[in-house]
Design a protein around this motif. Structure first.
Motif, short mmCIF file in Angstrom:
data_model
loop_
_atom_site.label_atom_id
_atom_site.label_comp_id
_atom_site.label_asym_id
_atom_site.label_seq_id
_atom_site.Cartn_x
_atom_site.Cartn_y
_atom_site.Cartn_z
N ILE A 131 4.16 -13.53 -0.04
CA ILE A 131 3.28 -14.26 0.87
C ILE A 131 3.13 -13.50 2.19
N VAL A 132 4.24 -13.03 2.73
CA VAL A 132 4.20 -12.27 3.99
C VAL A 132 3.39 -11.00 3.83
N SER A 133 3.58 -10.29 2.70
CA SER A 133 2.84 -9.05 2.46
C SER A 133 1.34 -9.29 2.40
N VAL A 134 0.96 -10.34 1.68
CA VAL A 134 -0.46 -10.64 1.54
C VAL A 134 -1.08 -11.04 2.88
N VAL A 135 -0.41 -11.95 3.58
CA VAL A 135 -0.97 -12.49 4.83
C VAL A 135 -1.01 -11.43 5.93
N PHE A 136 0.12 -10.78 6.17
CA PHE A 136 0.21 -9.89 7.32
C PHE A 136 -0.28 -8.47 7.04
N GLU A 137 -0.15 -8.01 5.80
CA GLU A 137 -0.60 -6.66 5.48
C GLU A 137 -2.04 -6.65 4.98
N LYS A 138 -2.30 -7.43 3.91
CA LYS A 138 -3.61 -7.38 3.28
C LYS A 138 -4.69 -8.11 4.07
N LEU B 82 -4.39 -9.61 7.47
CA LEU B 82 -4.44 -9.30 8.90
C LEU B 82 -4.43 -7.81 9.18
N GLY B 83 -4.02 -7.01 8.19
CA GLY B 83 -4.06 -5.56 8.35
C GLY B 83 -3.07 -5.00 9.34
N LEU B 84 -1.90 -5.64 9.49
CA LEU B 84 -0.90 -5.17 10.44
C LEU B 84 -0.16 -3.94 9.90
N LYS B 85 0.41 -3.17 10.79
CA LYS B 85 1.10 -1.94 10.43
C LYS B 85 2.47 -2.22 9.81
N TYR B 86 3.02 -1.18 9.12
CA TYR B 86 4.28 -1.31 8.40
C TYR B 86 5.44 -1.70 9.32
N TYR B 87 5.43 -1.22 10.57
CA TYR B 87 6.56 -1.50 11.46
C TYR B 87 6.57 -2.96 11.92
N ILE B 88 5.52 -3.68 11.60
CA ILE B 88 5.50 -5.13 11.83
C ILE B 88 5.76 -5.89 10.53
N THR B 89 5.09 -5.45 9.46
CA THR B 89 5.20 -6.18 8.19
C THR B 89 6.56 -6.02 7.53
N MET B 90 7.18 -4.85 7.67
CA MET B 90 8.48 -4.64 7.02
C MET B 90 9.57 -5.55 7.56
N PRO B 91 9.75 -5.63 8.90
CA PRO B 91 10.76 -6.57 9.42
C PRO B 91 10.45 -8.01 9.05
N LEU B 92 9.17 -8.39 9.12
CA LEU B 92 8.79 -9.76 8.77
C LEU B 92 9.09 -10.05 7.30
N SER B 93 8.81 -9.08 6.45
CA SER B 93 9.05 -9.25 5.02
C SER B 93 10.54 -9.39 4.74
N SER C 15 0.81 -1.22 0.00
CA SER C 15 0.00 0.00 0.00
C SER C 15 0.84 1.27 0.00
N TRP C 16 2.13 1.14 0.27
CA TRP C 16 3.05 2.27 0.41
C TRP C 16 2.61 3.23 1.51
N ASN C 17 1.88 2.71 2.47
CA ASN C 17 1.42 3.53 3.59
C ASN C 17 2.50 3.55 4.67
N ASN D 178 -3.98 -12.20 -7.55
CA ASN D 178 -4.03 -10.94 -8.29
C ASN D 178 -4.73 -9.83 -7.52
N ARG D 179 -5.82 -10.14 -6.85
CA ARG D 179 -6.61 -9.11 -6.18
C ARG D 179 -5.84 -8.42 -5.06
N PHE D 180 -4.79 -9.06 -4.57
CA PHE D 180 -3.99 -8.44 -3.51
C PHE D 180 -2.94 -7.49 -4.06
N PHE D 181 -2.52 -7.70 -5.31
CA PHE D 181 -1.43 -6.91 -5.89
C PHE D 181 -1.90 -5.76 -6.76
N GLU D 182 -3.18 -5.73 -7.10
CA GLU D 182 -3.78 -4.62 -7.83
C GLU D 182 -3.05 -4.33 -9.15
#
Length: 341
Positions: free
Chosen positions: A288-295, A297-308, A31-33, A102-106
């Motif tokens: 996979i991490v981006s889709v699962v944890f960001e799209k 579960l809706g987790l914030k960037y400070y969680i998804t970025m390290p995981l990614s 999302s670049w948020n 596809n629907r997750f990557f727009e």
């Protein structure tokens, strides 16, 4: 990407740094948020991490005397096996999963023949976002013998020729001709490959390994940051400034790699030997991490970025380890060529 000798160990380390920067750059949320400072750091990384790979590829061609060890046909075949086997095979493997997700990557991926063809012939539209690099480098590599021949005939002429190729990358009408067959990216990056060939076996190369390297590193890095801050608000000379930043940061990374030996331990050595495979396999895990944890579960960037980032390094390392075990057991290399091993 194994270290050829102690003389080019710093280049092998620079490859690993470049690979980790690629994984870091791909860790940004879909999302670049993110805060503006993180966005700007990412833009800064993208300014030089791919030019670094092309520079190193050109450097290694010249440094390892590939022009005398191979004829043109043998070299093209070698590069095809190295670059295009993973490109075609991994694209086929990832095609259906990409359609499903596809629907997750727009993007415009869909189950039709045109998109299937574009996945192969328009590298930027490949199912794996970072795979554009492979055919681009393959095509540029076929120019290696011509570049090396010019350099050996007349170094001054080749220097001017390399600068000309770099200048082509800042002309908007040229770098936006077409994305088919990687034409745009060839124009963008061929100059860095040529400069890599020019850099090898010269006095400039020696400057990076003397006792003043630390001061050069700090100075070049400071200049790069300064130019980047200028480029943020300078639309007229934007690409010109960022080309200069790319060249400066390539020197910074090479200087840093000559000062610090982080491949002297087992972990650093293993990672440096598997850089190419990590690069190839990183994006599937990060997706996979981006889709699962960001799209999902809706987790914030400070969680998804390290995981990614962690998944982009650790996931490939685990796959490489399992592949090595399997191939040792069966006594055949059947998977390694697909993942760049």
């Amino acid at each position: 990407m194994k270290c050829q000798s102690d003389k080019i160990r710093f280049v092998t380390q620079a490859q690993l740094i470049g690979c980790l920067l690629v994984v870091l750059g791909h860790s940004i949320p879909l999302s670049w948020n993110v805060p503006s400072i993180i966005y700007n750091i990412d833009v800064f990384i993208y300014t030089f991490h791919m030019p670094l790979f092309f520079f190193i590829s050109g450097y290694l061609f010249e440094k390892t005397a590939s022009y005398s060890r191979y004829d043109f046909r043998a070299y093209v075949l070698k590069r095809n096996n190295r670059l295009m086997i993973p490109y075609f095979t991994m694209t086929l493997i990832g095609f259906i999963p990409k359609i499903i997700m596809n629907r997750f990557f727009e993007d415009d991926s869909s189950l039709n023949i045109l998109y299937f063809i574009k996945c192969f012939l328009v590298p930027r539209d490949n199912v794996w976002g970072h795979f554009w690099f492979l055919p681009t480098l393959f095509i540029i590599s076929m120019l290696s013998f011509v570049f090396s021949k010019i350099k050996h005939l007349n170094g001054n002429v080749y220097c001017a020729f390399s600068v000309l190729l770099l200048c082509l990358s800042i002309i908007p009408n040229l770098v936006n001709i077409t994305e088919w067959f990687a034409v745009n990216d060839i124009i963008r990056f061929v100059g860095y490959y040529a400069v890599g060939i020019m850099f090898a076996n010269t006095k400039f190369e020696l400057l990076l390994s003397n006792n003043n390297s630390c001061y050069k590193l700090l100075l070049l890095f400071a200049i790069s940051i300064g130019l980047f801050l200028i480029s943020i608000n300078n639309k007229i000379f934007l690409q010109s400034i960022r080309t200069i930043i790319a060249l400066l940061m390539i020197m910074v990374i090479l200087a840093f790699s000559s000062l610090v030996n982080f491949t002297s331990n087992k972990i650093g050595l293993h990672l440096s030997r598997k850089t190419y495979s990590i690069f190839i396999l990183s994006w599937p895990f990060q997706s996979i991490v981006s889709v699962v944890f960001e799209k999902v579960l809706g987790l914030k960037y400070y969680i998804t970025m390290p995981l990614s980032f962690i998944s982009g390094v650790l996931g490939p390392v685990i796959v490489i380890f399992l592949v090595d075990l399997l191939e040792k057991k069966i006594g055949k290399r059947i998977i390694s060529p697909i993942i760049g091993g």
